[in-house]
Each structure stands twice: as structure tokens, then as C-alpha cells.
Design a protein around this motif. Sequence first.
Motif, PDB file in Angstrom:
ATOM      1  N   GLY A  21      45.987 -20.593  29.752  1.00  0.00           N
ATOM      2  CA  GLY A  21      45.346 -21.887  29.913  1.00  0.00           C
ATOM      3  C   GLY A  21      45.226 -22.338  31.354  1.00  0.00           C
ATOM      4  N   LYS A  22      45.402 -21.434  32.291  1.00  0.00           N
ATOM      5  CA  LYS A  22      45.280 -21.790  33.702  1.00  0.00           C
ATOM      6  C   LYS A  22      43.812 -21.881  34.087  1.00  0.00           C
ATOM      7  N   GLU A  23      43.572 -22.124  35.359  1.00  0.00           N
ATOM      8  CA  GLU A  23      42.216 -22.277  35.870  1.00  0.00           C
ATOM      9  C   GLU A  23      41.422 -20.990  35.669  1.00  0.00           C
ATOM     10  N   LEU A  24      40.139 -21.149  35.419  1.00  0.00           N
ATOM     11  CA  LEU A  24      39.277 -19.985  35.212  1.00  0.00           C
ATOM     12  C   LEU A  24      39.119 -19.201  36.510  1.00  0.00           C
ATOM     13  N   ALA A  25      38.696 -17.984  36.377  1.00  0.00           N
ATOM     14  CA  ALA A  25      38.492 -17.138  37.549  1.00  0.00           C
ATOM     15  C   ALA A  25      37.396 -17.711  38.430  1.00  0.00           C
TER      16      ALA A  25
END
Length: 64
Positions: A21-25
Motif C-alpha cells: 500500500g505504499k506510493e506507486l512507482a
Amino acid sequence: MGSSALTDTSDNADAVAQGGGKELAETGAGQTVFLVIGAATMIAGGVGFRVLPRLVAGRGGAAA
């Protein structure tokens, strides 16, 4: 013949997206903005470099 080596992955109700659920690439869109701004600045500078001496000469002033 033989059984398929593929497994059924359609029932993934509890699966978690990669990255937890972290920031997208990063897609590089931010760098593209800088590239476009830099290109526009260079074009404007080139046009100004060609036009400015003509404007100064047209006023009767001494060209630098």
C-alpha cells in the motif's frame, strides 16, 4: 496427457498488493515537465536573442 502446471489464482480475496500500500512507482512524468519547461525556455531565449538587437537598433540606440 498430463495435468497442467498452472494454478488457479482467481480466488485472491485476501491478497495484498505488492508494496504493502505504499506510493506507486514513479513514472517519470515529473522529469518530463522539467524537460518541456527547459525546452520552452531555450526556444524563448533563442527568439529573444534574435529579436532584441533588432528592437534596440530600431529605437536608434547604440547596440551593445
